[in-house]
Design a protein around this motif. Structure first.
Motif: not given
Length: 59
Positions: A21-33
């Motif tokens: 998520a971090k390398l994709w530019g998202l925080n982990d909460g947004n990536f989980s969603r």
């Protein structure tokens, strides 16, 4: 590809979802969603590239 399949690929590679998520530019909460929805081919390719990049860093 489903979010569950993506999560499995990440875990099987020995990484955590938050790292991708971090390398994709998202925080982990947004990536989980984001994992709740299917991923298109472009997104799958990007995630696989991120996994390869992270594995090189840890090798």
């Amino acid at each position: 590809m489903t979010g569950a399949e993506i999560k499995s690929i990440i875990q099987d590679s020995g990484l955590k979802c938050w790292q991708v998520a971090k390398l994709w530019g998202l925080n982990d909460g947004n990536f989980s969603r984001r994992l709740r929805e299917p991923f298109n081919d472009e997104e799958v390719s990007r995630i696989k590239d991120i996994i390869a990049e992270l594995k090189k860093e840890t090798a």
